[in-house]
Write a protein that holds these residues in place. Structure first.
Motif, PDB file in Angstrom:
ATOM      1  N   ASP A   1      11.049  13.712   5.188  1.00  0.00           N
ATOM      2  CA  ASP A   1      11.743  13.138   4.037  1.00  0.00           C
ATOM      3  C   ASP A   1      12.201  11.703   4.275  1.00  0.00           C
ATOM      4  N   GLN A   2      11.628  11.061   5.281  1.00  0.00           N
ATOM      5  CA  GLN A   2      12.000   9.694   5.604  1.00  0.00           C
ATOM      6  C   GLN A   2      11.131   8.698   4.838  1.00  0.00           C
ATOM      7  N   PRO A   3      11.683   7.555   4.466  1.00  0.00           N
ATOM      8  CA  PRO A   3      10.867   6.544   3.767  1.00  0.00           C
ATOM      9  C   PRO A   3       9.811   5.962   4.697  1.00  0.00           C
ATOM     10  N   PHE A   4       8.729   5.474   4.112  1.00  0.00           N
ATOM     11  CA  PHE A   4       7.701   4.812   4.902  1.00  0.00           C
ATOM     12  C   PHE A   4       8.280   3.529   5.502  1.00  0.00           C
ATOM     13  N   GLN A   5       7.926   3.249   6.731  1.00  0.00           N
ATOM     14  CA  GLN A   5       8.432   2.078   7.425  1.00  0.00           C
ATOM     15  C   GLN A   5       7.339   1.018   7.543  1.00  0.00           C
ATOM     16  N   GLY A   6       7.415   0.000   6.692  1.00  0.00           N
ATOM     17  CA  GLY A   6       6.493  -1.115   6.772  1.00  0.00           C
ATOM     18  C   GLY A   6       5.050  -0.732   6.483  1.00  0.00           C
ATOM     19  N   HIS A   7       4.136  -1.536   7.025  1.00  0.00           N
ATOM     20  CA  HIS A   7       2.710  -1.320   6.780  1.00  0.00           C
ATOM     21  C   HIS A   7       2.117  -0.261   7.704  1.00  0.00           C
TER      22      HIS A   7
ATOM     23  N   GLY B   1       0.764  -1.236   0.000  1.00  0.00           N
ATOM     24  CA  GLY B   1       0.000   0.000   0.000  1.00  0.00           C
ATOM     25  C   GLY B   1       0.797   1.290   0.000  1.00  0.00           C
ATOM     26  N   PHE B   2       2.027   1.236   0.518  1.00  0.00           N
ATOM     27  CA  PHE B   2       2.846   2.447   0.577  1.00  0.00           C
ATOM     28  C   PHE B   2       3.940   2.471  -0.487  1.00  0.00           C
ATOM     29  N   ASP B   3       3.930   1.505  -1.406  1.00  0.00           N
ATOM     30  CA  ASP B   3       4.989   1.408  -2.406  1.00  0.00           C
ATOM     31  C   ASP B   3       4.852   2.448  -3.507  1.00  0.00           C
TER      32      ASP B   3
ATOM     33  N   PHE C   1      -6.944  -5.396   8.931  1.00  0.00           N
ATOM     34  CA  PHE C   1      -7.685  -6.341   8.097  1.00  0.00           C
ATOM     35  C   PHE C   1      -6.631  -7.298   7.536  1.00  0.00           C
ATOM     36  N   ASN C   2      -6.129  -8.155   8.402  1.00  0.00           N
ATOM     37  CA  ASN C   2      -4.978  -9.049   8.202  1.00  0.00           C
ATOM     38  C   ASN C   2      -3.664  -8.337   8.536  1.00  0.00           C
ATOM     39  N   ARG C   3      -3.444  -7.109   8.009  1.00  0.00           N
ATOM     40  CA  ARG C   3      -2.234  -6.361   8.326  1.00  0.00           C
ATOM     41  C   ARG C   3      -2.610  -5.083   9.084  1.00  0.00           C
ATOM     42  N   LYS C   4      -1.851  -4.765  10.099  1.00  0.00           N
ATOM     43  CA  LYS C   4      -2.137  -3.612  10.939  1.00  0.00           C
ATOM     44  C   LYS C   4      -1.545  -2.351  10.328  1.00  0.00           C
ATOM     45  N   GLY C   5      -2.342  -1.268  10.342  1.00  0.00           N
ATOM     46  CA  GLY C   5      -1.838  -0.020   9.798  1.00  0.00           C
ATOM     47  C   GLY C   5      -2.819   1.115   9.962  1.00  0.00           C
TER      48      GLY C   5
END
Length: 501
Positions: free
Chosen positions: A139-145, A98-100, A198-202
Motif C-alpha cells: 500500500d506504499q506509493p511508487f517512489q520515483g521512476h 509513467g507511474f502517475d 532510455f534516458n531514465r532508469k527504471g
C-alpha cells in the motif's frame, strides 16, 4: 410492373443511406514533430523527406493555423480526448510520468466513449501518457521512476479501456519514462524484472527495447484495421512515440537522411504513417475514412535544433520557439486530414483551430450532439472541410506552456502573459525577468515570427484579450452554454502580474 418513378425513389433512397454512413476515424498523433518537419509545410526551409505525409496532404486538406492546447504532451492528449483544456484539471504545468495516477476523471466523457456510445469500435494504440492506476504489491506509493512495488500480474485500472476504448496496446507514458513494458488492455505483457535506462532508469520487461516501439505501433494499428469490416464503424487513436526521445531510428532507417538520427527518425515516422494509410486503402475503407495526422507539440530541443538549422533544416519553419514555449513554434503543429468522400484533394484552410475541437467535430461528422458536461472547449471544424467558415461560439483559442503560462489568440492578435518564451527557449522567464514589458502582444498577420512586441502601443487590445481569457477560464468553458466547473479553484492566469507592474 412498378412505375419508373418508384424505382428512381428506391435508387435515391439507397444513395441517401450510403451518404449517411458514419465514417471510420483514424487520429494519428506524432510526438514532438515540428511544423517545419513536414516537407509540404516547409518546402523552402525543410530538408527531411516526408512522402507519405505529403501524399496524405495532396489527397486531402492542410490546416495551416492548427494548434495544440498545450506545448507539451500530457496536457495536449487530455485536451484531444476530452475536448477540454488541461489546465481546468489539477495539471497546471508540466506533464505526468509513467507511474502517475489518471488525469482523466472516471465520469469525464472522452471522444472514444462518445463514439463507442454511437456504435463505433474503438482502439488506442501507442503512447498513453495520461496516467494509470498501476497495481501494487503493497500500500506504499511508487517512489520515483524506479518503483519496485509494482504487481506485474495485477490488473491495471482506470486506463484506456475504462476511458472509452475497447482495446489498448501500448506503453504507459513517453518512451523515456519507466516502466518499460507493453500493456494490453488492462494487463502488463510480461513482467518488469529487468532494469533499463532510455534516458531514465527504471523497471523493464527483459526483451523490451525502445527501438522496437514505433514499428510495433504501426504493426498493431495495421492488425486492428485488418480485423474490421464494413458492418460497424471504427475509431483508432494512434499515438506515436516518435520523433520524441530516445531518438532511435530502426537499423534500416539509420543514415537515410543527411541530418543525423533525428532526420532519420522523422523519415521512419513518415513511413509508418504510410503503412497505416495503405492498410486503410487495402481494406477498402479509404473513401469513407477520416484520417487526421498531427503532432502533440512542436519540435523538442533534444532534436538538436541549432545543429539542424545550421544544416539548413528549420523544424519550426518560419515560427518562433519550439516545444514547451508559448510562441507559435511550441504549439502550431502539422494538421493534415484526408476524407475522400467529403474533402477536396489538395485543399487548404487558414482558419484557426485547436485540437480540443476533435470531439465536437466527431459529433458533427456523425450527426450527433456532444452531451452536456462534455467538450466544454470544443468547436466543430467540419464546415472547413468543404470550404465553409467555421461557426464558433468560442471567442478565441487559449495556449498554455510547460511552465503554466497563458496566451490568448483571437483573430490576428495574440497576447502572451509572460516576459519570455514561457518555456525552454531563450529568453525563458528567469532570463527575461528584468524585461521592460510585463507581457507580449503580436499581430500575427504582419508578424508571424512574433518579433515586434506591440503590448505598449495597444493597451485596448491587451485589455480586451485579457478580459476574454479571464472569462473563458472562470466560466469553466470557452464555448456557449451554461457555466461549468473547473476541477481546481486556484488557476493563476497571469503569473507574477503584481511583481511585473
Amino acid at each position: 410492373m412498378r412505375p419508373l418513378y418508384f424505382l428512381s425513389f428506391l435508387l435515391l433512397a439507397g444513395f441517401t443511406s450510403a451518404e449517411n454512413t458514419k465514417p471510420n476515424i483514424i487520429f494519428i498523433l506524432a510526438d514532438d514533430l515540428g511544423y517545419g518537419d513536414v516537407q509540404c509545410l516547409n518546402p523552402e526551409r525543410g530538408l527531411i523527406e516526408t512522402p507519405a505525409i505529403d501524399s496524405l496532404a495532396g489527397q486531402g486538406m492542410i490546416f495551416t493555423d492548427a494548434h495544440t492546447a498545450s506545448s507539451v504532451c500530457t496536457p495536449t492528449r487530455y485536451s484531444i480526448l476530452t475536448g477540454r483544456y488541461n489546465w481546468r484539471t489539477k495539471l497546471q504545468k508540466s506533464v505526468l510520468y509513467g507511474f502517475d495516477e489518471p488525469l482523466i476523471d472516471q465520469d469525464r466523457l472522452t471522444v472514444a466513449g462518445f463514439l463507442r456510445d454511437n456504435g463505433y469500435t474503438t482502439a488506442a494504440i501507442g503512447k498513453w501518457h495520461l496516467g494509470l492506476d498501476l497495481p501494487k504489491t503493497d500500500d506504499q506509493p511508487f517512489q520515483g521512476h524506479n518503483a519496485q512495488n509494482v504487481d506485474w500480474n495485477g490488473v491495471i485500472k482506470n486506463g484506456p479501456v475504462e476511458r472509452g476504448f475497447d482495446y489498448f496496446y501500448g506503453i504507459s507514458a513517453s518512451l523515456d519514462m519507466p516502466p518499460y513494458i507493453y500493456i494490453e488492455n488492462d494487463r502488463f505483457v510480461g513482467e518488469g524484472t529487468a532494469t533499463k535506462a532510455f534516458n531514465r532508469k527504471g523497471p523493464a520487461e527483459p526483451s523490451f527495447e525502445a527501438i522496437d516501439v514505433l514499428p510495433m505501433i504501426g504493426k498493431k494499428t495495421v492488425e486492428f484495421i485488418k480485423k474490421q469490416d464494413s458492418s460497424k464503424p471504427f475509431f483508432a487513436y494512434v499515438a506515436f512515440t516518435s520523433p520524441h526521445t530516445p531518438i532511435l531510428p530502426s537499423k534500416e532507417w539509420q543514415g537515410r537522411s543527411d541530418l543525423g538520427k533525428y532526420g532519420d527518425f522523422v523519415m521512419q515516422t513518415d513511413a509508418v504513417v504510410g503503412d497505416i494509410v495503405n492498410a486503410i486503402d487495402a481494406a477498402g475503407f479509404g473513401e469513407n475514412t477520416l484520417i487526421i495526422f498531427t503532432s502533440d507539440n512542436g519540435c523538442s530541443k533534444a532534436a538538436g535544433i541549432k545543429e539542424l538549422q545550421e544544416k539548413g533544416h528549420f523544424p519550426s519553419a518560419h515560427l518562433r520557439g519550439s516545444k514547451a514555449d508559448l510562441w507559435d513554434g511550441g504549439h502550431r503543429v502539422p494538421f493534415i486530414l484526408r476524407w475522400p468522400k467529403v474533402v477536396e484533394a489538395g485543399s487548404k484552410t487558414d482558419q484557426l483551430v485547436c485540437q480540443t475541437d476533435f470531439m465536437a467535430t466527431c459529433a458533427d461528422v456523425i450527426g450527433a450532439s456532444v452531451p452536456n458536461g462534455a467538450g466544454e472547449d470544443s468547436v466543430s471544424f467540419k464546415p472547413a472541410l468543404v470550404g465553409e467558415p467555421i461557426e464558433s461560439s468560442r471567442a478565441g483559442v487559449i495556449h498554455h506552456s510547460i511552465g503554466g503560462f497563458f496566451s490568448y489568440r483571437q483573430g490576428k492578435w495574440k497576447l502572451l502573459l509572460c516576459k519570455g518564451s514561457g518555456g525552454w527557449s531563450a529568453p525563458n522567464e528567469n532570463q527575461a525577468r528584468n524585461a521592460k514589458l510585463p507581457a507580449q502582444l503580436y499581430d500575427l498577420e504582419a508578424d508571424p515570427g512574433e518579433q515586434n512586441n506591440l503590448y505598449e502601443s495597444n493597451p485596448e487590445v491587451v485589455d480586451a484579450l485579457f478580459k476574454q481569457l479571464t472569462s473563458d477560464v472562470e466560466r469553466g468553458r470557452s464555448t456557449a452554454g451554461a457555466p461549468a466547473e473547473n476541477d481546481v479553484d486556484d488557476i493563476v492566469i497571469w503569473k507574477g502580474r503584481d511583481q511585473q507592474k
